[in-house]
Design an enzyme around this catalytic site. Structure first.
Site, PDB file in Angstrom:
ATOM      1  N   HIS A  79       9.750  12.543   1.416  1.00 56.33           N
ATOM      2  CA  HIS A  79       8.752  13.319   0.797  1.00 56.33           C
ATOM      3  C   HIS A  79       9.432  14.281  -0.299  1.00 56.33           C
ATOM      4  O   HIS A  79       8.910  15.584  -0.415  1.00 56.33           O
ATOM      5  CB  HIS A  79       7.774  13.928   1.766  1.00 56.33           C
ATOM      6  N   HIS A 131       0.486  12.801   7.678  1.00 54.01           N
ATOM      7  CA  HIS A 131       1.972  12.845   7.818  1.00 54.01           C
ATOM      8  C   HIS A 131       2.479  13.247   9.262  1.00 54.01           C
ATOM      9  O   HIS A 131       3.561  13.622   9.230  1.00 54.01           O
ATOM     10  CB  HIS A 131       2.229  13.983   6.754  1.00 54.01           C
ATOM     11  N   GLU A 166       6.032   8.512  -3.028  1.00 54.09           N
ATOM     12  CA  GLU A 166       6.294   8.186  -1.634  1.00 54.09           C
ATOM     13  C   GLU A 166       5.913   6.739  -1.445  1.00 54.09           C
ATOM     14  O   GLU A 166       4.733   6.447  -1.059  1.00 54.09           O
ATOM     15  CB  GLU A 166       5.355   8.994  -0.846  1.00 54.09           C
TER      16      GLU A 166
END
Length: 403
Positions: free
Chosen positions: A232, A158, A368
């Site tokens: 997210h 991420h 996501e």
């Protein structure tokens, strides 16, 4: 056919340098400015609208280095509201009505800025430069190997130790006749977390009177780089308990199976006959304890579901979710070729919010939209390369409803 339906497919997608990309972005901005909402389902506006959309900014907190952080509250004419802070572009609250018209928050959040700075669970954040995992934090582009920050064992996750979720964004609220929104902008310097190129990013959240949160992601770069942005938020449509009884449908016929480090093997796995078959709606918890190697590796669902055979700019329905007690529904639309479904397997009860909701095991789920994990190291996966002069553009839409 409405103007919304006609224009729905005009937004461009990843890594295109043509004039059509820039014209499309300008058209999108013009339509928003003029108060024309781009809606995925071409829904009718609410019949009971009595107020104009609003976007108000307030102080939220101050970081340890004395940087101020603000919050924008977006409210549409139907009373749906969304709170966004410019630390990480985090959505801290989404309040929607249940089937009885009673309002309630449907996302997991934290109660103050300090809690968000310490969190490692990415609650509600903008994810970048690269969503999901990159094996060993390494990739090679144009013959040069790049070492990224590793923050998930040996892997990059991420965007790294200080990804876009930990950055302070510039934030500008706006309103139109039919929407309230906020534009967030950020410049990520060359070498940030090990990535090449200075990347200039703009993310716009638009809450429409059609009860959609329409999210547009734009980026450009000064050097060849990779990018794969997403959002997210953790959802719990009941606002309490776990989410195992939520009914979910994911319009995917395959996943990208993973190894022990949750890195894709490079293969595609047909979901038919497996616990990963959500093509017909079923409870999240129906098969989550099945004897399946992929479920064991992910400690539940934490997998990339393939939505498209070939990337395109088409906005498609990725998933729908229904919670029977509240009657709430969530539909997720995207231009992305895949969506990561994460069933909250690492939530451990160590965080909670003022409403009393404790973030226990599987008390929230994420959907996501994204390109495939580890794509820079997987030659058969759709490319995530962004070149100077090209424009990265993608769109995610949350649609809120009841039944």
């Amino acid at each position: 056919m409405s103007l919304q339906c006609v224009l729905q497919g005009l937004k461009t997608t990843h890594q295109t340098a043509s004039s059509n990309t820039k014209k499309s972005r300008g058209l999108y901005a013009l339509l928003v400015t003029c108060g024309i909402a781009l809606t995925p389902a071409c829904a009718h506006q609410g019949d009971n609208m009595t107020t104009s959309p609003s976007a108000s900014m307030t102080a939220y907190g101050v970081l340890a280095d004395q940087t101020p952080v603000n919050q924008v509250t977006l409210t549409n004419s139907n009373g749906i509201s969304v709170d966004v802070i410019n630390y990480g572009g985090i959505i801290t609250r989404i309040e929607t009505p249940d089937a009885k018209g009673e309002m309630g928050n449907i996302v997991l959040g934290l109660d103050n800025l300090e809690a968000y700075t310490k969190a490692t669970t990415y609650y509600g954040a903008i994810i970048g430069r690269f969503g999901n995992r990159i094996a060993n934090g390494k990739f090679t582009l144009n013959g040069t190997e790049y070492q990224l920050a590793t923050n998930d064992g040996d892997n990059h996750l991420h965007g790294g130790v200080q990804g876009f979720d930990k950055k302070v964004w510039n934030m500008t609220p706006f309103t139109t006749q039919n929407s309230a929104g906020v534009t967030l902008s950020l410049v990520s310097p060359d070498g940030d977390q090990g990535y090449p190129g200075e990347v200039t990013t703009e993310v716009t959240y638009t809450l429409t009177n059609n009860n959609t949160l329409d999210m547009q992601f734009i980026a450009t770069t000064s050097k060849p780089t990779i990018i794969n942005m997403t959002q997210h938020s953790y959802f719990n449509l009941a606002g309490k308990g776990d989410t195992l009884d939520h009914q979910m449908q994911i319009n995917a016929k395959a996943i990208t199976p993973v190894d022990g480090g949750l890195i894709p093997t490079g293969e595609l796995m047909d979901v038919a006959g497996t616990p990963f078959d959500f093509r017909t709606a079923k409870a999240i918890g129906q098969d989550i304890k099945a004897s399946n190697e992929q479920l064991k590796l992910g400690k539940g669902y934490d997998h990339n579901f393939v939505l498209k055979d070939t990337p395109s700019n088409e906005l498609i329905e990725a998933a729908t979710v229904y919670e029977a007690n509240s009657g709430r529904t969530l539909t997720v639309y995207t231009e992305e070729p895949a969506v990561q479904f994460y069933s909250g397997n690492f939530l451990d009860g160590s965080t909670k919010q003022a409403s009393g909701l404790v973030h226990n095991f599987r008390s929230g789920f994420c959907l996501e939209p994204q390109h495939f994990p580890d794509a820079p190291n997987q030659p058969t996966f759709p490319s995530t390369t962004l070149l100077p002069g090209d424009v990265y553009s993608t769109r995610i839409v949350y649609e809120f409803g009841t039944k």
